[in-house]
Write a protein that holds these residues in place. Structure first.
Motif, short mmCIF file in Angstrom:
data_model
loop_
_atom_site.label_atom_id
_atom_site.label_comp_id
_atom_site.label_asym_id
_atom_site.label_seq_id
_atom_site.Cartn_x
_atom_site.Cartn_y
_atom_site.Cartn_z
N THR A 145 0.83 -1.21 0.00
CA THR A 145 0.00 0.00 0.00
C THR A 145 0.86 1.25 0.00
O THR A 145 0.59 2.21 -0.73
CB THR A 145 -0.93 0.00 1.23
OG1 THR A 145 -1.74 -1.18 1.21
CG2 THR A 145 -1.84 1.23 1.21
N SER A 197 2.46 1.65 -3.41
CA SER A 197 1.45 2.07 -4.39
C SER A 197 1.07 3.54 -4.19
O SER A 197 0.87 4.27 -5.17
CB SER A 197 0.21 1.19 -4.26
OG SER A 197 -0.77 1.54 -5.21
N SER A 198 1.00 4.00 -2.93
CA SER A 198 0.69 5.40 -2.66
C SER A 198 1.78 6.32 -3.19
O SER A 198 1.50 7.38 -3.77
CB SER A 198 0.51 5.62 -1.16
OG SER A 198 -0.59 4.89 -0.66
N ARG A 199 3.04 5.91 -2.99
CA ARG A 199 4.14 6.72 -3.51
C ARG A 199 4.09 6.76 -5.03
O ARG A 199 4.43 7.77 -5.65
CB ARG A 199 5.48 6.17 -3.03
CG ARG A 199 5.73 6.38 -1.54
CD ARG A 199 7.16 6.04 -1.18
NE ARG A 199 7.45 4.63 -1.38
CZ ARG A 199 7.29 3.70 -0.46
NH1 ARG A 199 6.80 4.01 0.73
NH2 ARG A 199 7.61 2.44 -0.72
N ASP A 219 1.67 9.40 -6.21
CA ASP A 219 2.25 10.73 -6.12
C ASP A 219 3.20 11.00 -7.28
O ASP A 219 3.18 12.07 -7.89
CB ASP A 219 3.00 10.87 -4.79
CG ASP A 219 3.70 12.21 -4.65
OD1 ASP A 219 3.01 13.25 -4.63
OD2 ASP A 219 4.94 12.23 -4.57
#
Length: 598
Positions: free
Chosen positions: A249, A252-254, A257
């Motif tokens: 997670t 994937s979040s990075r 961005d």
């Protein structure tokens, strides 16, 4: 402010190394251009089509001028019809040229992509085992899929886009100058700031693209470690599923961005340019109404000029955006070229030697080997002589160098000192394919493909008949078990062979090696996963098959080596004792100690 790249394993910030920064900067455009060398004639045809299309399309504003200045004021219907037909014909011809251009350029681009993918895969296949032990599996997959996939748009359309837009810009500028050189100067005053801003945006995109691809590689590693059979089993037994989900997670979040930053990088600068481009027509109308120019331009010329001006700025903007895309893609090319430039540590010789009839005399001559990055040699000063048709057994504690010697026989590594010979020929003088047909290896780590049992066995010998496959399985004491399965030899083994037990997988691997009928057998803990009953059966098969072959056996169980012609005892990479079973027992040395402890 740039967000630093992160380490996908730990989730914290990771600074770019100097090598990574240099790699992202220094990619030769000439080297990229060489990828298209084999397709120069197709590209020449595409360029000719582009030039022709650009020239034909320039007829439209002149036809429009004639309509406004001549046909409509004079109400010449016949001329008006012909001019309208001409405009439609120009649109039809340029559209047809566009279809042909797209077909040829896409074909060339896909062929370049295909060659790039296969070149990277083939080059990685030539890498030594050392490369794969140093490199994360997900990293390799990311280079071949994500990085090359990210280059697809640039490779398939960039060359033609540059040629098309550049030709259109030049031709349009020439036509504008022919209509009014004064207004042309007003239109072109926007070029210097446009080029400056584009270069700034390109640098931003390039850095962000490099970070994004590294994050994708980290994501692939997490997928490989968490969703492979071994990884899933480990996470379930260790209870780390939640940690893996959190890691995935975060990565994937990075990535979200970085994707946003990649898309938005410099957009406000480009938006400023769009406003300037949109304001140019108004400036042209203003210029046309100034005292110095009033009455010198017809309405048709002014309308045609503004039409050309719009035609100019569209390809000009596209050309500048293409420059941004190329700059961003250089980070991808850098990562691919990094793999293509990897030296091949274990390669075919320049002038290979052919053995002809192979006897199987194996010899180690003062062999030393040190793994990269280690200070202590795994094997030091080893000299062994294994005559053709004899059996050598190697015993010793874990880490004593037995498996390293087995790897040197198969030439998975090359010695850092001394040499290994086969029938008097240095293994480094033999073709790798020839050596692999002579030396058969069964290791303690069995790898089976996700296909049928039959195809797993045929992997060793693609032209093997069903009878040969079954004979090899019988020799490995696995035929009866396979035949008893509902689908027999057509049973799917599952990912990494998880359909079978450890002992069954090893016997399939033994059958696969025996199917190749190698002259030299290397058995690296080949019976370690077998129970005593099965081990005795397989050992009998090995004893029969070893007749006339050179066999090197590595085992912890001394019961499997007592009948070897010669036994070598290793300790910290050196041979401390050598002799037959009885001779070593009589010496009451290291081997005798191991025998008492067994």
């Amino acid at each position: 402010m740039e967000t630093p790249p992160t380490d996908g394993r730990r989730g914290g910030p990771r600074k770019l190394s100097e090598a990574e920064k240099a790699q992202a900067r220094n990619v030769s455009l000439r080297r990229i251009a060489r990828l298209f060398t084999a397709h120069r004639w197709q590209l020449a045809v595409v360029t000719a089509i582009i030039v022709a299309s650009s020239i034909v399309s320039l007829a439209s504003p002149f036809l429009l001028r004639e309509i406004i200045d001549v046909a409509l004021p004079e109400q010449d219907l016949r001329l008006l019809v012909w001019l309208v037909i001409g405009m439609v014909a120009v649109a039809a011809v340029t559209s047809a040229f566009g279809v042909v251009q797209t077909w040829i350029s896409t074909t060339v681009g896909q062929q370049v992509m295909h060659r790039l993918r296969t070149d990277v895969f083939a080059h990685l296949q030539r890498q030594s085992i050392g490369f794969f032990t140093r490199t994360r599996t997900g990293e390799v997959q990311s280079r071949i899929t994500n990085d090359i996939g990210g280059m697809q748009t640039v490779v398939t359309s960039t060359a033609t886009s540059i040629a098309s837009n550049l030709t259109t810009v030049i031709a349009t500028a020439a036509a504008m100058a022919a209509l009014s050189w004064r207004l042309s100067l007003v239109s072109l005053v926007v070029l210097p700031p446009a080029i400056y801003l584009t270069r700034r945006v390109a640098k931003m995109r390039r850095v962000i693209t490099a970070q994004r691809q590294r994050e994708l590689a980290d994501l692939n590693v997490t997928i490989d470690e968490g969703l492979s059979v071994s990884g899933a089993q480990l996470s379930k037994t260790m209870g780390t599923g939640g940690v893996l989900v959190e890691r995935f997670t975060a990565s994937s979040s990075r990535l979200i961005d970085l994707e946003l930053r990649s898309e938005l990088a410099g957009r406000w600068r480009m938006a400023t340019m769009s406003i300037i481009f949109a304001a140019i027509p108004a400036v042209i109308y203003l210029s046309a109404g100034l005292p110095g120019t009033t009455g010198t331009l017809s309405i048709g010329t002014l309308v045609a000029f503004t039409g050309l001006q719009s035609t100019l700025f569209r390809p000009l903007t596209a050309l500048l955006n293409t420059g941004v895309s190329i700059a961003a893609s250089l980070a991808l090319f850098a990562r691919i070229f990094e793999y293509l430039d990897l030296p091949v540590e274990v390669d075919d010789p320049v002038s290979p030697v052919s053995l002809g009839h192979v006897r199987g005399d194996l010899r180690f001559e003062d062999v030393t080997f040190t793994y990269p990055g280690n200070d202590v040699a795994a094997v030091a000063g080893v000299s062994l002589d294994v005559p053709a048709g004899t059996t050598l057994a190697m015993v010793g504690a874990t880490g004593s160098g037995k498996s390293t010697i087995a790897a040197l026989i198969a030439r998975l590594y090359d010695p850092t000192g001394g040499r290994v010979t086969l029938d008097g020929v240095d293994l480094r003088d033999l073709r790798l394919t020839d050596l692999s047909s002579i030396v058969g290896v069964v290791s303690q780590e069995t790898y089976l493909l996700h296909t049928t049992v039959r195809e797993n066995l045929r992997y060793a010998k693609p032209d093997a008949t069903d009878a040969e496959i079954e004979d090899a399985a019988r020799a490995a004491q696995i035929h009866d078990l396979i035949s008893a399965l509902p689908d027999g030899y057509d049973t799917m083994v599952g990912s990494r062979g998880y359909r079978f037990s450890g002992g069954e997988k090893q016997r399939i691997a033994i059958a696969r090696t025996l199917l190749r009928d190698p002259r030299v057998l290397v058995l690296d803990e080949a019976t370690s996963a077998l129970d005593n009953t099965t081990e005795r059966a397989v050992q009998k098969a090995f004893d029969a098959l070893a007749e006339g072959r050179t066999t090197v056996t590595i085992a912890h169980r001394l019961s499997t080596v007592r009948n070897a012609d010669r036994i070598a005892v290793l300790d910290h990479g050196r041979i401390v004792e050598a002799g037959s079973h009885d001779e070593l027992l009589a010496r009451e040395g290291r081997y005798a100690t191991l025998a008492l402890a067994a």
